[in-house]
Design a protein around this motif. Sequence first.
Motif, mmCIF file in Angstrom:
data_model
loop_
_atom_site.group_PDB
_atom_site.id
_atom_site.type_symbol
_atom_site.label_atom_id
_atom_site.label_comp_id
_atom_site.label_asym_id
_atom_site.label_seq_id
_atom_site.Cartn_x
_atom_site.Cartn_y
_atom_site.Cartn_z
ATOM 1 N N LYS A 151 0.860 -1.320 0.073
ATOM 2 C CA LYS A 151 -0.179 0.097 0.025
ATOM 3 C C LYS A 151 0.767 1.113 0.144
ATOM 4 N N ALA A 152 1.676 1.129 0.902
ATOM 5 C CA ALA A 152 2.797 2.520 0.875
ATOM 6 C C ALA A 152 3.341 2.734 -0.436
ATOM 7 N N ALA A 153 3.833 1.712 -1.238
ATOM 8 C CA ALA A 153 4.386 1.658 -2.620
ATOM 9 C C ALA A 153 3.313 2.318 -3.380
ATOM 10 N N LEU A 154 2.186 1.838 -3.513
ATOM 11 C CA LEU A 154 1.190 2.266 -4.433
ATOM 12 C C LEU A 154 0.699 3.648 -4.202
ATOM 13 N N ARG A 155 0.805 4.193 -2.982
ATOM 14 C CA ARG A 155 0.616 5.536 -2.665
ATOM 15 C C ARG A 155 1.721 6.305 -3.140
ATOM 16 N N ALA A 156 2.970 5.768 -3.308
ATOM 17 C CA ALA A 156 4.085 6.575 -3.635
ATOM 18 C C ALA A 156 4.068 6.544 -5.152
ATOM 19 N N GLY A 157 3.211 5.969 -5.592
ATOM 20 C CA GLY A 157 3.073 6.012 -7.281
ATOM 21 C C GLY A 157 3.629 4.605 -8.070
ATOM 22 N N TYR A 158 4.311 3.673 -7.352
ATOM 23 C CA TYR A 158 4.942 2.538 -7.840
ATOM 24 C C TYR A 158 3.788 1.290 -8.158
ATOM 25 N N SER A 159 4.148 0.512 -9.204
ATOM 26 C CA SER A 159 3.260 -0.544 -9.448
ATOM 27 C C SER A 159 3.772 -1.795 -8.547
ATOM 28 N N VAL A 160 2.684 -2.489 -8.044
ATOM 29 C CA VAL A 160 2.809 -3.555 -7.015
ATOM 30 C C VAL A 160 2.136 -4.831 -7.517
ATOM 31 N N HIS A 161 2.519 -5.907 -7.329
ATOM 32 C CA HIS A 161 1.850 -7.089 -7.599
ATOM 33 C C HIS A 161 2.034 -8.039 -6.489
ATOM 34 N N LEU A 162 0.829 -8.824 -6.099
ATOM 35 C CA LEU A 162 0.928 -9.978 -5.114
ATOM 36 C C LEU A 162 0.814 -11.096 -5.517
ATOM 37 N N VAL A 163 1.759 -12.037 -5.634
ATOM 38 C CA VAL A 163 1.567 -13.400 -6.053
ATOM 39 C C VAL A 163 1.784 -14.509 -5.124
ATOM 40 N N ASN A 164 0.958 -15.591 -5.308
ATOM 41 C CA ASN A 164 1.287 -16.768 -4.609
ATOM 42 C C ASN A 164 2.113 -17.900 -5.844
ATOM 43 N N LEU A 165 3.240 -18.135 -5.396
ATOM 44 C CA LEU A 165 3.897 -18.892 -6.521
ATOM 45 C C LEU A 165 3.282 -20.120 -6.905
ATOM 46 N N GLY A 166 2.989 -20.711 -5.745
ATOM 47 C CA GLY A 166 2.343 -22.244 -5.910
ATOM 48 C C GLY A 166 1.235 -22.306 -6.761
ATOM 49 N N ARG A 167 0.414 -21.186 -6.611
ATOM 50 C CA ARG A 167 -0.863 -20.952 -7.369
ATOM 51 C C ARG A 167 -0.530 -20.610 -8.882
ATOM 52 N N VAL A 168 0.572 -19.753 -9.129
ATOM 53 C CA VAL A 168 1.015 -19.595 -10.319
ATOM 54 C C VAL A 168 1.531 -20.795 -11.298
ATOM 55 N N ALA A 169 2.371 -21.649 -10.369
ATOM 56 C CA ALA A 169 2.802 -22.848 -10.948
ATOM 57 C C ALA A 169 1.840 -23.692 -11.223
ATOM 58 N N CYS A 170 0.581 -23.875 -10.747
ATOM 59 C CA CYS A 170 -0.398 -24.700 -11.086
ATOM 60 C C CYS A 170 -0.838 -24.179 -12.250
ATOM 61 N N MET A 171 -1.042 -22.727 -12.801
ATOM 62 C CA MET A 171 -1.436 -22.486 -13.799
ATOM 63 C C MET A 171 -0.796 -22.647 -14.971
ATOM 64 N N VAL A 172 0.663 -22.799 -14.883
ATOM 65 C CA VAL A 172 1.334 -23.036 -15.909
ATOM 66 C C VAL A 172 1.932 -24.561 -16.088
ATOM 67 N N ARG A 173 1.777 -25.459 -15.045
ATOM 68 C CA ARG A 173 2.152 -26.845 -15.154
ATOM 69 C C ARG A 173 1.735 -27.453 -16.416
ATOM 70 N N ASP A 174 0.305 -27.499 -16.463
ATOM 71 C CA ASP A 174 -0.255 -28.320 -17.382
ATOM 72 C C ASP A 174 0.012 -27.710 -18.770
ATOM 73 N N TYR A 175 0.944 -27.784 -19.510
ATOM 74 C CA TYR A 175 1.457 -27.305 -20.815
ATOM 75 C C TYR A 175 0.180 -27.404 -21.956
#
Length: 275
Positions: A151-175
């Motif tokens: 939130k502090a970074a967003l208020r300062a004008g920076y881009s932020v992304h919150l990621v759960n790596l395990g969830r992302v891995a599930c999305m790309v695992r099945d090619y």
Amino acid sequence: MTEHAGGKFRGALTQALSASAAPSAQVGMPLERFQAWRASPLSISQKDHDRICMGGFVDVQKADGVTASAKCPMCEFQRSQQDFVRKLRTAGVGERYLNVEWDDLDLSEPIFQRIRKACGNIDRIVREGRSLILWGKPGLGKTQMSVLIGKAALRAGYSVHLVNLGRVACMVRDYESAELSEAQAVAMMASADLLLLEDLGAGESDKLKVERRLLYLALEERMNNNRPTIITTNCTVPELTDVYGARIMHRLQPCQMLEVNHKTNFRLRVVDELW
């Protein structure tokens, strides 16, 4: 604004409202009072707001006696809050954490004081690529702190992304039927000014190979572009190193590693007895 000052302002504002409600010529809010309202947008009641706000604008009487239209401070504040919530959702922050603030944590705990103070240096943290690992048992406020840093970074004008790596891995695992390509996943994690990696090390062993590859490629690019990463985990730092390897973990440098080890489990706090 103090409670006394706020009460004094509301009283003066109520008098102004009463005067403007008279059948005689319409009188705008005195400029000084409008400026005080703009400094504290929620300092008047919703009822008073509804009486003087006309479609997001209020009449203000300037020093020369001329009445001009100005944007309503309360409407502007509410609009900015709505815009900020949209930014949080776009950043991947879940509903549970949208309204989290520092007051929701026990600020007597040194770790919360330390991270809150550090958020005052968010520009330097982002510019210098200062990463952070918050590790400890579940329910101690690690994700809340991570989101508050975001939130502090967003208020300062920076881009932020919150990621759960395990969830992302599930999305790309099945090619064959992948929801997300590997390149897209890496770009998503590598491009944000500040990356929040949630619950690292909690993934299943059958997708660990995918996690390692994604993490290596994303952190390599982030390191080369001097972009910081905030990690929350239930693993110790040696355990993370065992899982992902020193080669990957070294790509977080410069990195501070802090244990969260107080006694309050925020997930077990009962707000209401419904069961």
